[in-house]
Design a protein around this motif. Structure first.
Motif, PDB file in Angstrom:
ATOM      1  N   ALA A 148      63.092  24.277 -69.984  1.00 14.93           N
ATOM      2  CA  ALA A 148      63.525  25.321 -70.694  1.00 14.93           C
ATOM      3  C   ALA A 148      64.658  25.053 -70.159  1.00 14.93           C
ATOM      4  O   ALA A 148      64.951  25.792 -70.967  1.00 14.93           O
ATOM      5  CB  ALA A 148      62.785  26.693 -70.018  1.00 14.93           C
ATOM      6  N   THR A 149      64.663  24.612 -68.988  1.00 16.94           N
ATOM      7  CA  THR A 149      66.131  24.373 -68.129  1.00 16.94           C
ATOM      8  C   THR A 149      66.711  23.605 -69.188  1.00 16.94           C
ATOM      9  O   THR A 149      68.356  23.977 -68.749  1.00 16.94           O
ATOM     10  CB  THR A 149      65.313  24.143 -66.268  1.00 16.94           C
ATOM     11  OG1 THR A 149      65.054  25.038 -65.991  1.00 16.94           O
ATOM     12  CG2 THR A 149      66.971  23.834 -66.089  1.00 16.94           C
ATOM     13  N   VAL A 150      66.547  22.219 -69.386  1.00 19.27           N
ATOM     14  CA  VAL A 150      67.397  21.671 -69.918  1.00 19.27           C
ATOM     15  C   VAL A 150      67.717  22.783 -71.184  1.00 19.27           C
ATOM     16  O   VAL A 150      68.485  21.880 -71.944  1.00 19.27           O
ATOM     17  CB  VAL A 150      66.678  20.155 -70.463  1.00 19.27           C
ATOM     18  CG1 VAL A 150      67.461  19.782 -71.407  1.00 19.27           C
ATOM     19  CG2 VAL A 150      66.440  19.390 -69.293  1.00 19.27           C
TER      20      VAL A 150
ATOM     21  N   LYS B 233      63.207  32.059 -70.602  1.00 19.74           N
ATOM     22  CA  LYS B 233      62.699  31.671 -71.255  1.00 19.74           C
ATOM     23  C   LYS B 233      64.138  30.001 -71.787  1.00 19.74           C
ATOM     24  O   LYS B 233      65.220  30.341 -71.575  1.00 19.74           O
ATOM     25  CB  LYS B 233      62.122  32.708 -72.317  1.00 19.74           C
ATOM     26  CG  LYS B 233      61.613  33.796 -72.110  1.00 19.74           C
ATOM     27  CD  LYS B 233      60.561  33.472 -71.593  1.00 19.74           C
ATOM     28  CE  LYS B 233      59.035  33.928 -71.641  1.00 19.74           C
ATOM     29  NZ  LYS B 233      58.050  33.566 -71.123  1.00 19.74           N
ATOM     30  N   PRO B 234      63.793  30.273 -72.984  1.00 22.34           N
ATOM     31  CA  PRO B 234      64.888  28.814 -73.675  1.00 22.34           C
ATOM     32  C   PRO B 234      65.776  30.132 -74.274  1.00 22.34           C
ATOM     33  O   PRO B 234      65.173  30.274 -74.849  1.00 22.34           O
ATOM     34  CB  PRO B 234      63.637  27.915 -74.258  1.00 22.34           C
ATOM     35  CG  PRO B 234      62.407  27.559 -73.940  1.00 22.34           C
ATOM     36  CD  PRO B 234      62.386  29.276 -73.100  1.00 22.34           C
ATOM     37  N   VAL B 235      66.541  28.761 -74.424  1.00 21.11           N
ATOM     38  CA  VAL B 235      67.669  30.091 -75.715  1.00 21.11           C
ATOM     39  C   VAL B 235      67.320  30.138 -76.467  1.00 21.11           C
ATOM     40  O   VAL B 235      67.351  30.684 -77.540  1.00 21.11           O
ATOM     41  CB  VAL B 235      69.366  28.666 -75.548  1.00 21.11           C
ATOM     42  CG1 VAL B 235      70.041  29.611 -76.115  1.00 21.11           C
ATOM     43  CG2 VAL B 235      69.207  29.020 -73.841  1.00 21.11           C
ATOM     44  N   GLN B 236      66.909  28.113 -77.219  1.00 22.22           N
ATOM     45  CA  GLN B 236      66.298  28.839 -78.905  1.00 22.22           C
ATOM     46  C   GLN B 236      65.478  29.492 -79.200  1.00 22.22           C
ATOM     47  O   GLN B 236      63.850  29.892 -78.241  1.00 22.22           O
ATOM     48  CB  GLN B 236      65.815  27.084 -79.318  1.00 22.22           C
ATOM     49  CG  GLN B 236      67.292  26.088 -79.634  1.00 22.22           C
ATOM     50  CD  GLN B 236      66.879  24.938 -79.598  1.00 22.22           C
ATOM     51  OE1 GLN B 236      66.909  24.490 -80.645  1.00 22.22           O
ATOM     52  NE2 GLN B 236      66.205  24.090 -78.343  1.00 22.22           N
TER      53      GLN B 236
ATOM     54  N   ARG C 225      53.737  14.718 -66.009  1.00 20.76           N
ATOM     55  CA  ARG C 225      53.474  16.759 -65.868  1.00 20.76           C
ATOM     56  C   ARG C 225      52.530  17.134 -66.038  1.00 20.76           C
ATOM     57  O   ARG C 225      52.454  17.438 -67.175  1.00 20.76           O
ATOM     58  CB  ARG C 225      54.956  16.357 -65.803  1.00 20.76           C
ATOM     59  CG  ARG C 225      56.617  15.647 -65.696  1.00 20.76           C
ATOM     60  CD  ARG C 225      57.553  15.664 -66.595  1.00 20.76           C
ATOM     61  NE  ARG C 225      58.506  14.389 -66.190  1.00 20.76           N
ATOM     62  CZ  ARG C 225      58.325  13.743 -67.368  1.00 20.76           C
ATOM     63  NH1 ARG C 225      56.920  14.250 -67.546  1.00 20.76           N
ATOM     64  NH2 ARG C 225      59.348  13.026 -66.902  1.00 20.76           N
ATOM     65  N   PRO C 226      52.477  17.969 -65.309  1.00 21.57           N
ATOM     66  CA  PRO C 226      51.656  19.233 -65.444  1.00 21.57           C
ATOM     67  C   PRO C 226      52.088  19.668 -66.363  1.00 21.57           C
ATOM     68  O   PRO C 226      53.017  20.101 -66.748  1.00 21.57           O
ATOM     69  CB  PRO C 226      51.114  20.040 -64.434  1.00 21.57           C
ATOM     70  CG  PRO C 226      51.503  18.887 -62.890  1.00 21.57           C
ATOM     71  CD  PRO C 226      53.110  17.610 -63.460  1.00 21.57           C
ATOM     72  N   PRO C 227      51.642  20.676 -67.228  1.00 25.68           N
ATOM     73  CA  PRO C 227      52.075  21.266 -68.960  1.00 25.68           C
ATOM     74  C   PRO C 227      53.387  22.158 -68.511  1.00 25.68           C
ATOM     75  O   PRO C 227      54.172  22.381 -68.467  1.00 25.68           O
ATOM     76  CB  PRO C 227      51.080  21.692 -69.774  1.00 25.68           C
ATOM     77  CG  PRO C 227      50.032  21.777 -68.973  1.00 25.68           C
ATOM     78  CD  PRO C 227      50.423  20.142 -67.855  1.00 25.68           C
ATOM     79  N   ALA C 228      52.429  23.718 -67.586  1.00 26.72           N
ATOM     80  CA  ALA C 228      53.365  24.424 -67.080  1.00 26.72           C
ATOM     81  C   ALA C 228      55.141  23.924 -66.726  1.00 26.72           C
ATOM     82  O   ALA C 228      55.274  24.803 -66.878  1.00 26.72           O
ATOM     83  CB  ALA C 228      52.848  25.177 -66.335  1.00 26.72           C
TER      84      ALA C 228
ATOM     85  N   LEU D  85      53.638  29.963 -72.323  1.00 28.20           N
ATOM     86  CA  LEU D  85      55.037  29.775 -71.487  1.00 28.20           C
ATOM     87  C   LEU D  85      56.710  30.228 -72.101  1.00 28.20           C
ATOM     88  O   LEU D  85      56.913  31.368 -71.520  1.00 28.20           O
ATOM     89  CB  LEU D  85      55.022  28.637 -70.476  1.00 28.20           C
ATOM     90  CG  LEU D  85      53.569  28.443 -69.948  1.00 28.20           C
ATOM     91  CD1 LEU D  85      54.054  27.000 -69.446  1.00 28.20           C
ATOM     92  CD2 LEU D  85      53.579  29.687 -68.725  1.00 28.20           C
ATOM     93  N   TRP D  86      56.723  29.626 -73.270  1.00 26.37           N
ATOM     94  CA  TRP D  86      57.943  30.019 -73.836  1.00 26.37           C
ATOM     95  C   TRP D  86      58.123  30.933 -74.498  1.00 26.37           C
ATOM     96  O   TRP D  86      59.492  31.752 -74.842  1.00 26.37           O
ATOM     97  CB  TRP D  86      58.431  28.972 -74.806  1.00 26.37           C
ATOM     98  CG  TRP D  86      58.706  27.423 -73.755  1.00 26.37           C
ATOM     99  CD1 TRP D  86      58.967  27.410 -72.788  1.00 26.37           C
ATOM    100  CD2 TRP D  86      58.545  26.294 -74.567  1.00 26.37           C
ATOM    101  NE1 TRP D  86      59.190  26.090 -72.588  1.00 26.37           N
ATOM    102  CE2 TRP D  86      59.029  25.443 -73.943  1.00 26.37           C
ATOM    103  CE3 TRP D  86      58.021  25.972 -75.908  1.00 26.37           C
ATOM    104  CZ2 TRP D  86      59.488  23.803 -74.095  1.00 26.37           C
ATOM    105  CZ3 TRP D  86      58.890  24.528 -76.503  1.00 26.37           C
ATOM    106  CH2 TRP D  86      59.138  23.486 -75.032  1.00 26.37           C
ATOM    107  N   THR D  87      57.322  31.682 -74.928  1.00 24.42           N
ATOM    108  CA  THR D  87      57.083  32.935 -75.794  1.00 24.42           C
ATOM    109  C   THR D  87      56.183  34.406 -75.280  1.00 24.42           C
ATOM    110  O   THR D  87      57.067  35.387 -76.721  1.00 24.42           O
ATOM    111  CB  THR D  87      56.123  32.245 -77.044  1.00 24.42           C
ATOM    112  OG1 THR D  87      54.942  32.448 -77.354  1.00 24.42           O
ATOM    113  CG2 THR D  87      57.232  31.568 -78.248  1.00 24.42           C
TER     114      THR D  87
END
Length: 280
Positions: free
Chosen positions: A84-86, A164-167, A74-77, A140-142
């Motif tokens: 993030a969805t999971v 963004k992710p929850v964590q 999978r492409p990293p983005a 991307l997450w931060t």
């Protein structure tokens, strides 16, 4: 760990639901292959991240992840968005496992990539791509604003991940692998490092090599949790208990016990009583 191959969804769901009720089990894992790597070559294999999202919605306590995601698939983005969805679906329970992908030396390595129209580059290319992917995914997450990224292998324009992710600041990153180049990537990016069990002396040498790479980067080696995957023997649990003991003595505190299918009834309670409690 329940490899999602040669097994039905309902069987994996049964094991994960049971594990979710047993405190001795802290985390649960799938693998990331698109075709079988054992057993019937035309048998079933479920896509790992789709299945992980379903299991995240069916559990409440377990930390969970894919051990490990192939960065080749999978492409990293896109992978950052999936992960993030999971993490959101699970309420912040994702451990993000990633690696360079199948070893070129493995005879069946190319099969699943060619079958799905995916490129299969040389090992050096795969590891360089992994390093760039880890950088991009963390950003991307931060990062709160879109950004461009122009690497040797990854090129993005206006990259952005929302939600963004929850964590916070992001889900823990687990990097799997044993080669020197992959360990260099782990030294820079990993919160956890995983290696398949086997020759414990080799495992220890690989852990020491990771220590050296951390020292070169000025990073405390103790900041990377050492993780090991050990196969479970239902018939000879003593062998598995011995392997757990060796791993603990070698400084591995994140133990992943691989369950073979078909899964016996109450298999997770059996694992807790026969393998985990005696090793504590």
């Amino acid at each position: 760990m329940t490899a999602p191959s040669q097994v039905d969804y309902q069987d994996i769901l049964r094991v994960w639901r049971e594990a979710d009720t047993i405190p001795e089990i802290e985390h649960a894992w799938l693998f990331d292959h698109l075709l079988p790597i054992f057993g019937d070559p035309n048998g079933t294999t479920h896509e790992g991240w789709t299945l992980l999202s379903a299991l995240a919605a069916q559990t409440r306590r377990l930390r969970l992840g894919v051990m490990v995601t192939s960065n080749r698939i999978r492409p990293p983005a896109m992978l950052a968005k999936i992960a993030a969805t999971v993490d959101i679906v699970s309420g912040g329970r994702l451990d993000f496992g990633i690696g360079a992908g199948s070893r070129p030396s493995w005879p069946g390595a190319r099969r699943e990539y060619e079958a799905h129209g995916l490129p299969f580059h040389a090992a050096a290319h795969a590891v360089e791509s992994l390093a760039e992917a880890c950088t991009v995914i963390r950003r991307l997450w931060t990062e709160p604003e879109p950004f461009d990224f122009h690497g040797a292998h990854v090129r993005l324009t206006g990259a952005f991940c929302n939600p963004k992710p929850v964590q916070r600041p992001h889900p823990p990153i687990l990097i799997g692998g044993r080669s020197g180049p992959t360990l260099r990537v782990a030294a820079e990016h990993a919160d956890l490092w995983n290696i398949p069990g086997g020759d414990i002396d080799d495992v220890v040498r690989r852990s020491e090599l990771l220590d050296r790479y951390c020292a070169e980067l000025g990073r405390d080696p103790a900041s990377i949790t050492r993780s090991i995957h050990l196969p479970v023997s239902y018939d000879q649990p003593g062998i598995t208990r011995d392997s757990i003991g060796e791993a603990l003595d070698a400084g591995f505190r994140h133990i992943v016990l691989g369950l073979g299918a078909p899964y016996p009834a109450n298999v997770v309670r059996w694992v807790a009583d026969e393998l985990i409690k005696p090793s504590a």
